[in-house]
Design an enzyme around this catalytic site. Structure first.
Site, mmCIF file in Angstrom:
data_model
loop_
_atom_site.group_PDB
_atom_site.id
_atom_site.type_symbol
_atom_site.label_atom_id
_atom_site.label_comp_id
_atom_site.label_asym_id
_atom_site.label_seq_id
_atom_site.Cartn_x
_atom_site.Cartn_y
_atom_site.Cartn_z
ATOM 1 N N LYS A 103 0.869 -1.203 0.000
ATOM 2 C CA LYS A 103 0.000 0.000 0.000
ATOM 3 C C LYS A 103 0.896 1.241 0.000
ATOM 4 C CE LYS A 103 -1.850 2.882 2.332
ATOM 5 N NZ LYS A 103 -1.679 4.298 1.892
ATOM 6 N N GLU A 145 10.012 0.728 10.024
ATOM 7 C CA GLU A 145 11.088 1.616 9.549
ATOM 8 C C GLU A 145 10.546 3.034 9.614
ATOM 9 O OE1 GLU A 145 12.455 0.207 5.760
ATOM 10 O OE2 GLU A 145 12.759 -1.810 6.520
ATOM 11 N N CYS A 199 13.945 9.896 5.474
ATOM 12 C CA CYS A 199 14.002 9.432 6.872
ATOM 13 C C CYS A 199 15.411 9.565 7.413
ATOM 14 C CB CYS A 199 13.541 7.992 6.947
ATOM 15 S SG CYS A 199 14.416 6.926 5.812
ATOM 16 N N GLU A 232 11.691 15.352 14.144
ATOM 17 C CA GLU A 232 11.894 15.331 12.698
ATOM 18 C C GLU A 232 11.083 16.459 12.043
ATOM 19 O OE1 GLU A 232 10.047 11.903 10.721
ATOM 20 O OE2 GLU A 232 11.887 11.649 9.568
HETATM 21 P P1 NAD Z 1 2.746 8.422 7.370
HETATM 22 O O1 NAD Z 1 3.050 7.681 8.615
HETATM 23 O O2 NAD Z 1 1.803 9.550 7.422
HETATM 24 O O3 NAD Z 1 2.164 7.425 6.273
HETATM 25 C C1 NAD Z 1 2.870 6.278 5.848
HETATM 26 C C2 NAD Z 1 1.887 5.312 5.200
HETATM 27 O O4 NAD Z 1 0.961 4.840 6.173
HETATM 28 C C3 NAD Z 1 1.054 5.907 4.066
HETATM 29 O O5 NAD Z 1 0.938 4.957 3.041
HETATM 30 C C4 NAD Z 1 -0.292 6.133 4.742
HETATM 31 O O6 NAD Z 1 -1.391 6.139 3.853
HETATM 32 C C5 NAD Z 1 -0.367 4.936 5.674
HETATM 33 N N1 NAD Z 1 -1.263 5.066 6.835
HETATM 34 C C6 NAD Z 1 -1.694 6.190 7.460
HETATM 35 N N2 NAD Z 1 -2.485 5.871 8.516
HETATM 36 C C7 NAD Z 1 -2.558 4.514 8.570
HETATM 37 C C8 NAD Z 1 -3.192 3.573 9.429
HETATM 38 N N3 NAD Z 1 -3.925 3.966 10.463
HETATM 39 N N4 NAD Z 1 -3.030 2.254 9.194
HETATM 40 C C9 NAD Z 1 -2.256 1.815 8.174
HETATM 41 N N5 NAD Z 1 -1.633 2.672 7.305
HETATM 42 C C10 NAD Z 1 -1.769 3.992 7.502
HETATM 43 O O7 NAD Z 1 4.160 8.881 6.773
HETATM 44 P P2 NAD Z 1 4.421 9.787 5.491
HETATM 45 O O8 NAD Z 1 4.059 11.195 5.813
HETATM 46 O O9 NAD Z 1 3.827 9.133 4.282
HETATM 47 O O10 NAD Z 1 6.013 9.640 5.356
HETATM 48 C C11 NAD Z 1 6.904 10.378 6.101
HETATM 49 C C12 NAD Z 1 7.485 9.553 7.229
HETATM 50 O O11 NAD Z 1 8.043 8.331 6.740
HETATM 51 C C13 NAD Z 1 8.632 10.252 7.903
HETATM 52 O O12 NAD Z 1 8.518 10.153 9.295
HETATM 53 C C14 NAD Z 1 9.852 9.496 7.419
HETATM 54 O O13 NAD Z 1 10.964 9.620 8.246
HETATM 55 C C15 NAD Z 1 9.329 8.114 7.303
HETATM 56 N N6 NAD Z 1 10.165 7.273 6.419
HETATM 57 C C16 NAD Z 1 10.936 6.273 6.962
HETATM 58 C C17 NAD Z 1 11.778 5.501 6.155
HETATM 59 C C18 NAD Z 1 12.658 4.427 6.753
HETATM 60 O O14 NAD Z 1 13.077 3.531 6.023
HETATM 61 N N7 NAD Z 1 13.006 4.462 8.017
HETATM 62 C C19 NAD Z 1 11.798 5.711 4.777
HETATM 63 C C20 NAD Z 1 11.008 6.718 4.257
HETATM 64 C C21 NAD Z 1 10.188 7.494 5.095
#
Ligand code: NAD
Length: 457
Positions: free
Chosen positions: A158, A232, A266, A358
């Site tokens: 997803k 992650e 990230c 962050e």
């Molecule tokens: P987010 O947590 O808002 O969303 C991530 C994903 O989760 C999206 O696909 C979203 O639709 C889904 N989601 C949202 N609510 C959910 C729920 N209740 N149940 C299941 N899925 C749900 O994050 P974002 O804004 O898309 O991305 C930014 C974040 O991602 C930053 O904190 C960044 O550091 C992190 N990130 C981490 C890595 C890593 O490998 N450590 C890599 C890239 C990004």
């Protein structure tokens, strides 16, 4: 209510360039059931060489569409074109790497004497749900799906509602490459689609890549069903610059380590910790480099494109405002539509939000340290622990600091945002748990079975 479709919008212009459907909970269930059916029926897929062949053909499919995929990635996320091209290359590398390494995922034989034979095998979990963010949609889709498929799982992925175009194309490429129907589905939609997927009883394993706040919710849903999860999450990664550092190497790496993908990585190096004797010099040089940055739409391949959304921009500007109000000094940070000048924040106290939270934008906080011990203390003064960079010519100190900092990945005299395909990657503390990339990901997407056989008749 869930939207019936989502728009793919170019953050550089605000224009919609494509759209994609919102997968309903009923369709999510169909995907999971189809994945279970595929695992039960596709006998050939159990042979590692068959899976390796399909992954290699996927790599060739990505290569053939490289230009188009990079263009879509840039339009969908706003990132500079050369960075999107690098993401496509990383995608190819993930597919090739896991095609090449799956045959080496071997078991062990445990010596028990003449009366018994004991051995272990690595088995796939089954159906893996993978929820990923918007910042590296293609690359992170490959990073998650390739090792899971290689290890013999089926995947329902997803992507984020903000960037789903290239993961959808990756699934198409997978089927053209001979991945069996049902083995790799992409369910598009927002958090409600992710939630429906995670809670489906047919899911055996979950990977969540995203923010710590959402990660905690997803982990809670997994805990209720006792489903294993890899988390992650975000970071607030430091570069530690000691007095003896080679600044000609350090400064460009620090600037790039923050500005790649407009700070929306990230593993962005968003904290700069400098030995106090060189603090003024280093911050002056970083500040000058920030001023020279070319800012433009991603398709023009600048140093810095726009942020992904209004929400992301608002988060960055309000955190800067807060820091200013708390007494910090902010250089840069001006905005124009979704574009933001890089900001350098000094006179920062360790209990300020800007120091330990962050931002996910082009914002660097700089703090001086007294000595090695203090440097490690300041580096560890956040709840995150994803990546750290250590800059020194003193080898023994480099190893001591690498050992002392709380981070899943440490670079000495370098800083790799996202690291390499082969290098285990993941967080400590609020940055999550479990490891992706490298051989560690194959271990994460499989589990050990022990078999004991009596030999004494
Ligand atoms: P987010 O947590 O808002 O969303 C991530 C994903 O989760 C999206 O696909 C979203 O639709 C889904 N989601 C949202 N609510 C959910 C729920 N209740 N149940 C299941 N899925 C749900 O994050 P974002 O804004 O898309 O991305 C930014 C974040 O991602 C930053 O904190 C960044 O550091 C992190 N990130 C981490 C890595 C890593 O490998 N450590 C890599 C890239 C990004």
């Amino acid at each position: 209510m869930t939207a019936a479709s989502f728009s793919a919008v170019d953050p550089s212009t605000g224009h919609q360039f494509s759209e994609f459907p919102a997968t309903s909970p009923a369709e999510v269930a169909e995907y999971v059931e189809d994945a279970r059916r595929a695992l039960a029926e596709e006998q050939d897929w159990r042979t590692p060489l068959v899976r390796a062949g399909a992954l290699l053909r996927m790599a060739r499919g990505v290569e053939e569409q490289a230009e188009k995929l990079a263009e879509f990635e840039t339009r969908d996320t706003g990132k500079p074109l050369s960075q999107a091209k690098a993401d496509v290359q990383a995608t190819i590398r993930y597919l090739e790497y896991y095609a090449g390494s799956i045959e080496r995922l071997e078991g062990r034989q445990i010596p028990l004497g003449p009366d018994a034979l004991d051995y272990t095998v690595r088995e796939p979990w089954g159906v893996c749900a993978q929820i990923i963010p918007w910042n590296y949609p293609l690359q992170v889709a490959a990073r998650c799906a390739a090792p899971a498929l290689a290890a013999g799982n089926a995947v329902v992925l997803k992507p984020s509602e903000l960037a789903s175009i290239t993961p959808l194309r990756l699934a198409q490429i997978a089927y053209e490459a001979g991945v069996p129907q049902g083995m790799f589905h992409v369910a598009t939609g927002d958090g409600s689609t992710g939630d429906a997927l995670v809670r489906h009883p047919g899911v055996d394993h979950v990977t969540f890549v995203g923010s710590a706040a959402t990660g905690a919710k997803v982990a809670e849903a997994c805990a209720r069903r006792l489903v294993p999860i890899e988390l992650e999450l975000g970071g607030k990664s430091p570069n530690l610059v000691f007095e003896d550092a080679d600044l000609d190497k350090a400064i460009p790496a620090i600037v790039n380590g923050l500005l790649q993908n407009a700070g929306q990585s990230c593993s962005a190096g968003s904290r700069l910790l400098v030995e106090k004797t060189r603090f003024e010099e280093v911050t002056a040089r970083v500040g000058a480099a920030f001023k020279a940055v070319k800012i433009a739409p991603g398709v023009e391949d600048p140093d810095l494109g726009p942020l992904i959304s209004e929400r992301q921009l608002e988060r960055a500007t309000s955190m800067l405002e807060h820091a200013r109000a708390g007494g910090a000094r902010v250089l840069g940070g001006e905005t124009n539509d979704l574009f933001m000048n890089p900001a350098l924040v000094t006179r920062v106290k360790l209990d300020m939000e800007i120091f330990h939270e962050e931002v996910f934008g082009p914002v660097l906080v700089a703090v001086p340290f007294e000595d090695e011990r203090h440097a490690v203390q300041v580096a560890n003064a956040t709840a995150y622990g994803l990546v750290a960079g250590v800059w020194t010519r003193d080898l023994a100190r480099a190893h001591r600091v690498a050992s002392g900092v709380r981070a899943g990945q440490v670079f000495v005299n370098g800083f790799g945002v996202g690291g390499g395909v082969e290098l285990p990657f993941g967080g400590m503390g609020r940055s999550g748990y479990g490891r992706g990339k490298g051989i560690d990901a194959l271990l994460a997407y499989s589990q050990t079975k022990n078999v004991w056989v009596a030999l004494n008749g």
